[in-house]
Design a protein around this motif. Structure first.
Motif, PDB file in Angstrom:
ATOM      1  N   ASN A 127       0.838  -1.200   0.000  1.00  0.00           N
ATOM      2  CA  ASN A 127       0.000   0.000   0.000  1.00  0.00           C
ATOM      3  C   ASN A 127       0.878   1.257   0.000  1.00  0.00           C
ATOM      4  N   PRO A 128       0.785   2.060  -1.075  1.00  0.00           N
ATOM      5  CA  PRO A 128       1.697   3.208  -1.222  1.00  0.00           C
ATOM      6  C   PRO A 128       1.748   4.142  -0.005  1.00  0.00           C
ATOM      7  N   ALA A 129       0.620   4.296   0.709  1.00  0.00           N
ATOM      8  CA  ALA A 129       0.655   5.191   1.878  1.00  0.00           C
ATOM      9  C   ALA A 129       1.686   4.685   2.892  1.00  0.00           C
ATOM     10  N   GLN A 130       1.844   3.369   2.955  1.00  0.00           N
ATOM     11  CA  GLN A 130       2.814   2.826   3.914  1.00  0.00           C
ATOM     12  C   GLN A 130       4.255   2.887   3.410  1.00  0.00           C
ATOM     13  N   TYR A 131       4.428   2.950   2.092  1.00  0.00           N
ATOM     14  CA  TYR A 131       5.810   3.080   1.589  1.00  0.00           C
ATOM     15  C   TYR A 131       6.402   4.398   2.094  1.00  0.00           C
ATOM     16  N   VAL A 132       5.544   5.419   2.186  1.00  0.00           N
ATOM     17  CA  VAL A 132       6.079   6.732   2.585  1.00  0.00           C
ATOM     18  C   VAL A 132       6.068   6.935   4.101  1.00  0.00           C
ATOM     19  N   THR A 133       5.216   6.188   4.817  1.00  0.00           N
ATOM     20  CA  THR A 133       5.214   6.374   6.280  1.00  0.00           C
ATOM     21  C   THR A 133       6.099   5.350   6.982  1.00  0.00           C
ATOM     22  N   HIS A 134       6.235   4.146   6.432  1.00  0.00           N
ATOM     23  CA  HIS A 134       7.020   3.090   7.084  1.00  0.00           C
ATOM     24  C   HIS A 134       7.970   2.417   6.090  1.00  0.00           C
ATOM     25  N   ASP A 169      -9.089  -4.705   0.205  1.00  0.00           N
ATOM     26  CA  ASP A 169      -8.688  -4.054   1.456  1.00  0.00           C
ATOM     27  C   ASP A 169      -9.924  -3.916   2.322  1.00  0.00           C
ATOM     28  N   ASN A 170      -9.708  -3.504   3.561  1.00  0.00           N
ATOM     29  CA  ASN A 170     -10.834  -3.334   4.471  1.00  0.00           C
ATOM     30  C   ASN A 170     -11.531  -2.000   4.196  1.00  0.00           C
ATOM     31  N   VAL A 171     -12.687  -2.092   3.553  1.00  0.00           N
ATOM     32  CA  VAL A 171     -13.406  -0.892   3.141  1.00  0.00           C
ATOM     33  C   VAL A 171     -13.991  -0.144   4.341  1.00  0.00           C
ATOM     34  N   GLU A 172     -14.189  -0.884   5.434  1.00  0.00           N
ATOM     35  CA  GLU A 172     -14.795  -0.236   6.596  1.00  0.00           C
ATOM     36  C   GLU A 172     -13.796   0.526   7.447  1.00  0.00           C
ATOM     37  N   GLU A 173     -12.522   0.339   7.149  1.00  0.00           N
ATOM     38  CA  GLU A 173     -11.489   1.080   7.883  1.00  0.00           C
ATOM     39  C   GLU A 173     -11.715   2.577   7.611  1.00  0.00           C
ATOM     40  N   PRO A 174     -12.030   3.330   8.658  1.00  0.00           N
ATOM     41  CA  PRO A 174     -12.371   4.723   8.390  1.00  0.00           C
ATOM     42  C   PRO A 174     -11.157   5.608   8.084  1.00  0.00           C
ATOM     43  N   LYS A 175      -9.942   5.118   8.430  1.00  0.00           N
ATOM     44  CA  LYS A 175      -8.763   5.967   8.246  1.00  0.00           C
ATOM     45  C   LYS A 175      -8.430   6.099   6.750  1.00  0.00           C
ATOM     46  N   GLU A 176      -8.395   7.319   6.286  1.00  0.00           N
ATOM     47  CA  GLU A 176      -8.107   7.548   4.871  1.00  0.00           C
ATOM     48  C   GLU A 176      -6.659   7.179   4.531  1.00  0.00           C
ATOM     49  N   GLY A 177      -6.456   6.665   3.331  1.00  0.00           N
ATOM     50  CA  GLY A 177      -5.096   6.343   2.908  1.00  0.00           C
ATOM     51  C   GLY A 177      -4.654   4.960   3.350  1.00  0.00           C
TER      52      GLY A 177
END
Ligand code: UGA
Length: 352
Positions: A81-88, A186-194
């Motif tokens: 998941n690209p959001a995690q490439y930049v955060t972790h 992915d988990n669509v119900e996860e409210p956290k964006e990205g």
């Protein structure tokens, strides 16, 4: 003789779809490991499926023992998941590269066949209009753009696996998924964006009636591939031991489904309206534009165009994707709508 297949990450998006297809359509045995089994829960009980709940970075003896015991190893554990490439970025390196390298080495040591997921990301910002497994240049941005740690990790593993093939005759197939979508993505119900990839992010935005955010206007394009088409290709690769699939790289993608991200957003909103439980939310969903910096932060860099060449898979595996874009979207939404939690939440949000 029935094939013994080891699937690491059997509960993931690709892993769970592959596991259920094998158990349903083939007589092979599957030895699976994953952190949990929620995506496998609906599988009918089957004596050919041996699953253990565990972590490949901790349960190392189980992993090595089963590499030894099985005929083919399919390591699908990775952060994708690209959001995690930049955060972790270091977690991506440790899991996607280091943990998988040790599995590759077990395959070399025990002479096992390896079916390994490379990625469409590997081409990076390649100038080629159509991305070819053997000829396209792989182009990444500066080190500060930490997004590329995923592609770079995968690229180095591709090179390591290739080199083991040349030096030690490792029997491998590298496959490159091009934006697979489908049930259990992915988990669509996860409210956290990205926290999810683009299609499930958009569906989640519709569910929660939040604006869909188009990064840099949504002009960038991806070729979306329905998971059932992709699984067909993987089954064909698994079947073709020591022949057409050996020491080869295959793009698995659907060039006919190359659409802009804006187009994807519009289709998602339109098709979601076909489902009564989502209709009102979909009608209320707006599209807004944000910059890549606002959405992902300064370590991100985007890819504008990504179309796979699939001549190799067509010619040598006799495979061709058949699911068009709207059908892929419709079937995926249908899957989520059928999940009790999803529809309960959708109904509650519609009422509130
Ligand atoms: C993906 C991921 O790296 C992996 O899942 C995988 O290896 C590979 O590509 C693949 O599936 O082929 P990418 O396509 O960039 O990379 O990831 P997405 O998160 O699905 O984003 C696609 C595009 O949508 C990007 O241009 C992104 O900027 C855009 N986007 C994403 C939005 O405009 N809005 C959003 O809310 C989310």
């Amino acid at each position: 003789m029935s094939l013994k297949i080891m699937i690491l990450g059997a509960n993931g998006f690709i892993g769970s779809a592959l596991t259920s297809a094998i158990l349903r359509d083939r007589d092979w045995e599957v030895y699976g490991i994953d952190l949990s089994d929620n995506k496998l829960g609906s599988l009918p009980k089957n004596d050919r499926f041996h699953f253990v709940e565990g972590d490949i970075t901790i349960n190392k003896e189980w992993v090595e023992y089963h590499v030894k015991k099985c005929d083919v190893v399919v390591p699908l554990v990775a952060i994708a998941n690209p959001a995690q490439y930049v955060t972790h970025p270091l977690r991506v390196f440790e899991l996607d590269f280091e943990a998988n390298l040790s599995i590759v080495r077990h395959c070399v040591k025990y002479g096992k066949r390896l079916i390994f997921p490379s990625t469409s990301e590997i081409y990076g910002m390649s100038p080629d209009a159509v991305l070819d497994e053997e000829t396209s240049p792989l182009v990444y941005g500066p080190i500060e753009k930490q997004r590329w740690i995923y592609a770079a990790s995968k690229q180095l593993l591709d090179r390591v696996i290739y080199a083991y093939g040349v030096r030690d005759n490792l029997d491998y197939t590298l496959f490159r998924p091009f934006n697979f979508i489908g049930p259990n993505l992915d988990n669509v119900e996860e409210p956290k964006e990205g926290s999810s990839r683009v299609f499930t992010q958009f569906l989640s935005n519709v569910l929660y009636r939040r604006p869909i955010k188009l990064v840099d206007g949504g002009r960038q394009k991806r070729s979306f591939t329905y998971i059932d088409d992709a699984i067909e290709c993987l089954l064909t690769i698994l079947e073709n031991a020591n022949s057409r699939a050996s020491r080869r790289i295959f793009n698995i993608g659907n060039p006919a489904n190359c659409v802009s991200i804006r187009d994807l957003a519009e289709r998602t909103i339109r098709i979601a309206q076909e489902f009564p439980v989502l209709r009102e939310s979909a009608l209320a969903t707006h599209i807004v534009e944000v910059t890549a910096g606002e959405y992902y932060g300064k370590y991100y860099q985007d890819i504008q165009m990504r179309v796979p060449a699939i001549a190799a898979a067509e010619r040598d595996l006799g495979w061709r994707p058949s699911t068009d874009m709207d059908t892929a979207i419709r079937r995926t939404i249908e899957f989520y709508v059928k999940q009790e939690n999803f529809s309960a939440r959708a109904a509650a949000l519609a009422g509130g």
